[in-house]
Design a protein around this motif. Structure first.
Motif, PDB file in Angstrom:
ATOM      1  N   UNK A 316      -1.182   7.464 -11.047  1.00  0.00           N
ATOM      2  CA  UNK A 316      -0.940   8.816 -11.557  1.00  0.00           C
ATOM      3  C   UNK A 316       0.516   9.131 -11.869  1.00  0.00           C
ATOM      4  N   UNK A 317       1.451   8.406 -11.262  1.00  0.00           N
ATOM      5  CA  UNK A 317       2.867   8.613 -11.548  1.00  0.00           C
ATOM      6  C   UNK A 317       3.504   7.256 -11.803  1.00  0.00           C
ATOM      7  N   UNK A 318       4.124   7.105 -12.963  1.00  0.00           N
ATOM      8  CA  UNK A 318       4.797   5.848 -13.269  1.00  0.00           C
ATOM      9  C   UNK A 318       5.956   5.642 -12.297  1.00  0.00           C
ATOM     10  N   UNK A 319       5.985   4.538 -11.563  1.00  0.00           N
ATOM     11  CA  UNK A 319       7.104   4.296 -10.642  1.00  0.00           C
ATOM     12  C   UNK A 319       8.424   4.222 -11.402  1.00  0.00           C
ATOM     13  N   UNK A 320       9.448   4.863 -10.874  1.00  0.00           N
ATOM     14  CA  UNK A 320      10.764   4.795 -11.515  1.00  0.00           C
ATOM     15  C   UNK A 320      11.690   3.818 -10.799  1.00  0.00           C
ATOM     16  N   UNK A 321      11.166   3.138  -9.768  1.00  0.00           N
ATOM     17  CA  UNK A 321      11.971   2.175  -9.034  1.00  0.00           C
ATOM     18  C   UNK A 321      11.116   1.334  -8.112  1.00  0.00           C
ATOM     19  N   UNK A 322      11.756   0.472  -7.339  1.00  0.00           N
ATOM     20  CA  UNK A 322      11.096  -0.422  -6.381  1.00  0.00           C
ATOM     21  C   UNK A 322      10.169  -1.391  -7.117  1.00  0.00           C
ATOM     22  N   UNK A 323       9.117  -1.859  -6.424  1.00  0.00           N
ATOM     23  CA  UNK A 323       8.170  -2.791  -7.067  1.00  0.00           C
ATOM     24  C   UNK A 323       6.766  -2.571  -6.519  1.00  0.00           C
ATOM     25  N   UNK A 324       6.306  -1.316  -6.682  1.00  0.00           N
ATOM     26  CA  UNK A 324       4.976  -0.963  -6.206  1.00  0.00           C
ATOM     27  C   UNK A 324       4.202  -0.192  -7.267  1.00  0.00           C
ATOM     28  N   UNK A 325       2.869  -0.249  -7.135  1.00  0.00           N
ATOM     29  CA  UNK A 325       1.977   0.581  -7.928  1.00  0.00           C
ATOM     30  C   UNK A 325       1.020   1.256  -6.958  1.00  0.00           C
ATOM     31  N   UNK A 326       1.013   2.571  -6.927  1.00  0.00           N
ATOM     32  CA  UNK A 326       0.162   3.360  -6.055  1.00  0.00           C
ATOM     33  C   UNK A 326      -1.019   3.818  -6.910  1.00  0.00           C
ATOM     34  N   UNK A 327      -2.146   3.118  -6.768  1.00  0.00           N
ATOM     35  CA  UNK A 327      -3.254   3.263  -7.706  1.00  0.00           C
ATOM     36  C   UNK A 327      -4.459   3.928  -7.064  1.00  0.00           C
ATOM     37  N   UNK A 328      -5.044   4.884  -7.783  1.00  0.00           N
ATOM     38  CA  UNK A 328      -6.265   5.555  -7.347  1.00  0.00           C
ATOM     39  C   UNK A 328      -7.438   4.608  -7.608  1.00  0.00           C
ATOM     40  N   UNK A 329      -8.100   4.202  -6.543  1.00  0.00           N
ATOM     41  CA  UNK A 329      -9.189   3.230  -6.681  1.00  0.00           C
ATOM     42  C   UNK A 329     -10.556   3.886  -6.544  1.00  0.00           C
ATOM     43  N   UNK A 330     -10.632   5.216  -6.629  1.00  0.00           N
ATOM     44  CA  UNK A 330     -11.910   5.919  -6.441  1.00  0.00           C
ATOM     45  C   UNK A 330     -12.980   5.427  -7.398  1.00  0.00           C
ATOM     46  N   UNK A 331     -12.635   5.349  -8.681  1.00  0.00           N
ATOM     47  CA  UNK A 331     -13.620   4.903  -9.673  1.00  0.00           C
ATOM     48  C   UNK A 331     -14.006   3.452  -9.441  1.00  0.00           C
ATOM     49  N   UNK A 332     -13.040   2.637  -9.073  1.00  0.00           N
ATOM     50  CA  UNK A 332     -13.324   1.226  -8.809  1.00  0.00           C
ATOM     51  C   UNK A 332     -14.214   1.069  -7.583  1.00  0.00           C
ATOM     52  N   UNK A 333     -14.000   1.885  -6.562  1.00  0.00           N
ATOM     53  CA  UNK A 333     -14.843   1.832  -5.368  1.00  0.00           C
ATOM     54  C   UNK A 333     -16.287   2.163  -5.729  1.00  0.00           C
ATOM     55  N   UNK A 334     -16.470   3.189  -6.569  1.00  0.00           N
ATOM     56  CA  UNK A 334     -17.824   3.560  -6.990  1.00  0.00           C
ATOM     57  C   UNK A 334     -18.479   2.423  -7.769  1.00  0.00           C
ATOM     58  N   UNK A 335     -17.707   1.775  -8.616  1.00  0.00           N
ATOM     59  CA  UNK A 335     -18.244   0.681  -9.423  1.00  0.00           C
ATOM     60  C   UNK A 335     -18.658  -0.504  -8.553  1.00  0.00           C
ATOM     61  N   UNK A 336     -17.869  -0.775  -7.522  1.00  0.00           N
ATOM     62  CA  UNK A 336     -18.154  -1.918  -6.652  1.00  0.00           C
ATOM     63  C   UNK A 336     -19.093  -1.568  -5.504  1.00  0.00           C
ATOM     64  N   UNK A 337     -19.400  -0.279  -5.364  1.00  0.00           N
ATOM     65  CA  UNK A 337     -20.294   0.149  -4.300  1.00  0.00           C
ATOM     66  C   UNK A 337     -19.689   0.082  -2.916  1.00  0.00           C
ATOM     67  N   UNK A 338     -18.386   0.364  -2.816  1.00  0.00           N
ATOM     68  CA  UNK A 338     -17.713   0.362  -1.513  1.00  0.00           C
ATOM     69  C   UNK A 338     -17.214   1.770  -1.215  1.00  0.00           C
ATOM     70  N   UNK A 339     -16.915   2.016   0.079  1.00  0.00           N
ATOM     71  CA  UNK A 339     -16.634   3.367   0.536  1.00  0.00           C
ATOM     72  C   UNK A 339     -15.257   3.875   0.154  1.00  0.00           C
ATOM     73  N   UNK A 340     -14.224   3.070   0.426  1.00  0.00           N
ATOM     74  CA  UNK A 340     -12.865   3.556   0.266  1.00  0.00           C
ATOM     75  C   UNK A 340     -11.907   2.402   0.021  1.00  0.00           C
ATOM     76  N   UNK A 341     -10.604   2.710   0.045  1.00  0.00           N
ATOM     77  CA  UNK A 341      -9.603   1.704  -0.305  1.00  0.00           C
ATOM     78  C   UNK A 341      -9.564   0.546   0.689  1.00  0.00           C
ATOM     79  N   UNK A 342      -9.908   0.821   1.946  1.00  0.00           N
ATOM     80  CA  UNK A 342      -9.943  -0.261   2.940  1.00  0.00           C
ATOM     81  C   UNK A 342     -10.999  -1.290   2.568  1.00  0.00           C
ATOM     82  N   UNK A 343     -12.207  -0.810   2.276  1.00  0.00           N
ATOM     83  CA  UNK A 343     -13.276  -1.716   1.872  1.00  0.00           C
ATOM     84  C   UNK A 343     -12.979  -2.356   0.519  1.00  0.00           C
ATOM     85  N   UNK A 344     -12.354  -1.588  -0.363  1.00  0.00           N
ATOM     86  CA  UNK A 344     -11.986  -2.135  -1.675  1.00  0.00           C
ATOM     87  C   UNK A 344     -11.043  -3.320  -1.519  1.00  0.00           C
TER      88      UNK A 344
END
Length: 394
Positions: A316-344
């Motif tokens: 949701x926000x383009x990182x302006x530094x460091x080397x990380x991507x903070x990604x919303x995996x809600x849609x991906x969790x639904x597609x894979x049939x898993x509960x949350x980011x831990x299971x993802x």
């Protein structure tokens, strides 16, 4: 055996728990056609430059390995001071710089020096978990304040003002941040610091990724605002010396003898070999190489973030530094049939052989919907990860 309550308050570092599982699976698949791609640990794939390595070898050969002052080698403090002047245009006297055994030791020292039992320190949610545990180790209490993408996942002066209570001692910020790679705008940081100063509190700023900024409006040190700000920095990220365990802190003059006394007793001094090696970090040849590598980190970001967005792992926000991507995996969790980011994280580990970090470590405000990708790996590794993730998500 009775375990001290302060130790029991420290939660597991879930990043490392997932890393252990990924490493175990990685050993199993190492010789297959799909070895593990590790995008879970925030460690540059670059190592110390040639001049730094040579300086370390020279220190070993010539016996420069005795204890240094607890505050660090004077020539190293002078070079760090000169770097602030040349890089950021800020006058930071060497006498206010304390070299430490990594940024972790700097945070530990700052918390021990400034936090009383029961004091509260305001921090953004999400934020790096170890930072709040340093507060806990000093018998303080980290108070996590939920942030939003609209706020760049950073605190605002208004939220600090609203959250300040009778036990609040100050704020601990990170700019750029782990896990989001986002920075606080200097104007907002100034407003936050004004609120803190008006309350008689302390402003601690973790700036270990500052030199890996990609946007000039954010790549400014908090030290430009006020000498009362305490800045934490490190040789690990921009300077590619993770395992050398060397960092520094900049503190007000009145705090130097306090930090020195604590450091003498807790650490004696930082690694002498690492300090002699770090002197070479500031040679023009080394800085030129670091800048090439910073540009490479930016190129990786510019490839990887759009690729994640295209497969529904929205950043949701383009990182302006460091080397990380903070990604919303809600849609991906639904597609894979898993509960949350831990299971993802475990699902993509086993199905795609890609290791990522679930949001659990970084707070509780929507972190179950987010995963952190590290873009500190090579472009080839990032491209391979994208191919594998697409195969199970698209």
């Amino acid at each position: 055996m009775h375990i001290a309550s302060r130790a029991q308050k420290i939660e597991p570092f879930y990043v490392m728990e997932v890393a252990k599982a990924a490493a175990a699976l990685g050993r199993e698949v190492a010789h297959t056609d799909a070895p593990m791609v590790f995008l879970n640990i925030g460690e540059p794939d670059f190592t110390a430059p040639p001049l730094v390595q040579a300086a370390a070898e020279h220190a070993v050969r010539t016996g420069q390995s005795q204890y240094t002052q607890a505050t660090g080698l004077e020539p190293l403090r002078e070079r760090i001071s000169a770097w602030y002047a040349s890089r950021f245009g800020v006058d930071v006297p060497a006498r206010r710089i304390v070299v430490t055994a990594g940024a972790s030791a700097a945070l530990h020292l700052a918390c021990l020096a400034l936090i009383e039992s029961g004091d509260e320190i305001l921090m953004p949610d999400p934020s790096y978990p170890c930072n709040r545990h340093f507060v806990s180790a000093a018998e303080g209490q980290a108070v996590l304040i939920p942030t939003t993408a609209e706020e760049r996942f950073q605190l605002s002066a208004a939220k600090v003002e609203a959250a300040w209570g009778s036990r609040t001692r100050g704020v601990l910020l990170a700019s750029p941040s782990n896990p989001t790679g986002t920075s606080i705008h200097p104007d907002e940081l100034r407003r936050i610091h004004q609120v803190v100063q008006a309350k008689g509190g302390i402003t601690l700023v973790d700036e270990i990724y500052l030199a890996l900024s990609f946007d000039a409006q954010f790549g400014q040190t908090a030290l430009a605002l006020d000498d009362n700000i305490i800045s934490i920095n490190s040789f690990s990220k921009y300077f590619n010396m993770t395992g050398w365990r060397l960092g520094w802190m900049v503190v007000p003059d009145t705090l130097v003898p306090v930090i020195e006394r604590l450091a003498q007793n807790l650490f004696i001094c930082p690694s002498t070999i690492a300090q002699h090696a770090a002197l070479a970090c500031f040679e023009s040849e080394s800085i030129a190489l670091y800048e090439q590598r910073r540009n490479e980190f930016k190129a990786r970001r510019d490839y990887f973030i759009p690729a994640l967005n295209a497969m529904g792992l929205t950043v949701p926000v383009m990182p302006d530094g460091a080397f990380y991507a903070w990604a919303d995996c809600s849609a991906a969790c639904a597609k894979l049939g898993v509960k949350d980011s831990w299971d993802f994280a475990y699902e993509v580990m086993h199905r795609a052989h890609v290791a990522v970090t679930p949001g659990r470590d970084f707070g509780t405000a929507q972190t179950a919907n987010f995963v952190r990708f590290s873009t500190a790996s090579s472009m080839a590794q990032l491209q391979e990860a994208v191919t594998r993730l697409r195969s199970i998500l698209i």
